[in-house]
Write an enzyme that holds these catalytic residues in place. Structure first.
Site, PDB file in Angstrom:
ATOM      1  CB  ALA A 175      -0.937  -0.019   1.200  1.00  0.00           C
ATOM      2  CG  ASP A 191       4.922  -8.684  21.118  1.00  0.00           C
ATOM      3  OD1 ASP A 191       4.560  -9.821  20.768  1.00  0.00           O
ATOM      4  OD2 ASP A 191       6.070  -8.420  21.501  1.00  0.00           O
ATOM      5  NE  ARG A 205      -1.911 -35.867  29.943  1.00  0.00           N
ATOM      6  CZ  ARG A 205      -1.416 -36.584  28.963  1.00  0.00           C
ATOM      7  NH1 ARG A 205      -1.476 -36.153  27.722  1.00  0.00           N
ATOM      8  NH2 ARG A 205      -0.863 -37.751  29.211  1.00  0.00           N
ATOM      9  CG  MET A 222       6.225 -15.022  20.585  1.00  0.00           C
ATOM     10  SD  MET A 222       6.928 -14.423  19.054  1.00  0.00           S
ATOM     11  CE  MET A 222       8.232 -15.611  18.801  1.00  0.00           C
ATOM     12  N   GLY A 223       5.174 -12.300  23.602  1.00  0.00           N
ATOM     13  CA  GLY A 223       4.831 -11.096  24.357  1.00  0.00           C
ATOM     14  C   GLY A 223       5.906 -10.862  25.401  1.00  0.00           C
ATOM     15  CD  GLU A 254       8.494 -14.133  24.313  1.00  0.00           C
ATOM     16  OE1 GLU A 254       8.255 -13.355  23.388  1.00  0.00           O
ATOM     17  OE2 GLU A 254       9.444 -14.899  24.314  1.00  0.00           O
TER      18      GLU A 254
HETATM   19  O1  F6P Z   1       8.837  -8.302  19.066  1.00  0.00           O
HETATM   20  C1  F6P Z   1       7.880  -9.280  18.904  1.00  0.00           C
HETATM   21  C2  F6P Z   1       8.295 -10.585  19.465  1.00  0.00           C
HETATM   22  O2  F6P Z   1       7.432 -11.472  18.833  1.00  0.00           O
HETATM   23  C3  F6P Z   1       8.278 -10.748  20.982  1.00  0.00           C
HETATM   24  O3  F6P Z   1       7.036 -11.058  21.520  1.00  0.00           O
HETATM   25  C4  F6P Z   1       9.263 -11.840  21.182  1.00  0.00           C
HETATM   26  O4  F6P Z   1       9.797 -11.813  22.476  1.00  0.00           O
HETATM   27  C5  F6P Z   1      10.298 -11.537  20.180  1.00  0.00           C
HETATM   28  O5  F6P Z   1       9.622 -10.940  19.106  1.00  0.00           O
HETATM   29  C6  F6P Z   1      11.113 -12.721  19.707  1.00  0.00           C
HETATM   30  O6  F6P Z   1      12.069 -12.237  18.828  1.00  0.00           O
HETATM   31  P1  F6P Z   1      13.136 -13.094  18.054  1.00  0.00           P
HETATM   32  O7  F6P Z   1      12.470 -13.664  16.858  1.00  0.00           O
HETATM   33  O8  F6P Z   1      14.194 -12.124  17.677  1.00  0.00           O
HETATM   34  O9  F6P Z   1      13.593 -14.170  18.984  1.00  0.00           O
END
Ligand code: F6P
Length: 322
Positions: free
Chosen positions: A25, A130, A165, A172-173, A225
């Site tokens: 875009a 994120d 279980r 991620m985060g 994480e």
């Molecule tokens: O920045 C976004 C992210 O997905 C985070 O949530 C995560 O900790 C990080 O990237 C992981 O990054 P890499 O791929 O460099 O390990």
């Protein structure tokens, strides 16, 4: 004759589905305004190395449905040094870019803000699964990632119920509970553990026991994480709750895949807003989404914004899990 404006585009930090829709875009809207556009390979690293080439509307054909980023990306920690920022700005001046469109997360935004102090004009589009850029309710890729996680949660729930279980699902985060919180709500999980809020393991154990007494066949806990180690959490729960505990780490599969319609639409709208802003002489902004509208937040205001916090929805999950 007025000068033809020259724009560079780079994607930086963790890739996110929808980045290609944004690049596409940016290129096509820029063409409508008569701007020349250059794709910079591998983020700020490529800008440093002068690794760029002109891209045309034709070059971005067939990319809207592609995950990842056709420009490549990288993390460039050298940009944390002010000396590097100064040298980079001098390079950008030499290349002759009138603006750099940066698609990336908080680290990329910080880089753009620092570069602006040395005279490099840029416009940032939030691109991160994120969804943690301040001032914008949305960032490119977050919807696709959330749906990827949801698909996994639904599947894990099947086996969790069959075996009765508990599953700890790490998403991620690094600094943000967005994916954990939203996947917990939409996946009908029992708890989300996020970096923004400390949690009490005793309270969690008693909550899980109450649910078991109610006849619940599984326990699903989503752990961001950045909230701490899932292994430690497992050690803290195993034997104290009436379920055997398993761990699933979703990892980088959350970053891949074809973007959802929402990510494609939002990336396209933000890109249009970014190019229109630049054409009006507005730059050094974060293009965000606020109350259903695209907004341009000046870098000077971005610094004053509070980090996003998703902990409010902890109660939503607790009420719905019972
Ligand atoms: O920045 C976004 C992210 O997905 C985070 O949530 C995560 O900790 C990080 O990237 C992981 O990054 P890499 O791929 O460099 O390990």
């Amino acid at each position: 004759m007025s000068k033809v404006l020259k724009a560079g585009i780079l994607t930086s930090g963790g890739d996110a589905p929808g980045m290609n829709a944004a690049i596409r875009a940016l290129v096509r809207v820029s063409a409508c305004f008569g701007h020349r556009v250059y794709g910079i390979n591998h983020g700020y690293q490529g800008l440093w190395n002068g690794d760029y080439r002109e891209i045309t509307t034709k070059d971005v054909g067939g990319t809207i449905n592609m995950g990842g980023t056709i420009l490549g990306t990288s993390r460039f920690p050298d940009l944390l040094q002010f000396e590097t920022v100064k040298k980079m700005s001098a390079k950008v001046k030499k290349y002759g870019f009138d603006v750099i469109y940066v698609i990336g997360g908080n680290g990329s935004l910080k880089g753009a803000i620092d570069l602006a102090r040395c005279g490099t004009r840029s416009i940032v589009l939030p691109g991160s699964i994120d969804n943690d850029l301040p001032g914008s309710s949305y960032s490119i890729g977050s919807d696709t990632a959330l749906n990827t996680i949801l698909d996994a949660v639904d599947k894990i729930k099947d086996t969790a119920s069959s075996h009765e279980r508990a599953f700890l699902i790490e998403v991620m985060g690094r600094d943000s509970g967005y994916l954990a919180m939203m996947s917990a709500i939409s996946g009908g999980a029992d708890a989300a553990i996020i970096p923004e809020r400390k949690f009490d393991i005793r309270k969690l154990v008693s909550f899980i026991k109450t649910r078991k007494k109610m006849g619940k066949k599984n326990t699903i806990i989503i752990v961001a994480e950045g909230a701490g180690s899932v292994e430690d959490l497992k050690a803290g729960l195993q034997g104290k709750i009436p379920y055997d505990v398993r761990i699933v780490i979703l990892g980088h599969l959350q970053r891949g895949g074809s973007p959802t319609s929402f990510d494609r639409i939002m990336a396209s709208r933000l890109a249009r807003y970014a190019v229109e802003s630049f054409d009006k002489g507005i730059y050094n902004i974060l293009c965000g989404f606020h109350k259903e509208e695209c907004v341009g937040i000046p870098f000077s205001s971005v610094k004053r914004l509070k980090p996003k916090d998703f902990s409010n929805d902890i109660k939503t999950i607790e009420y719905l899990a019972l």
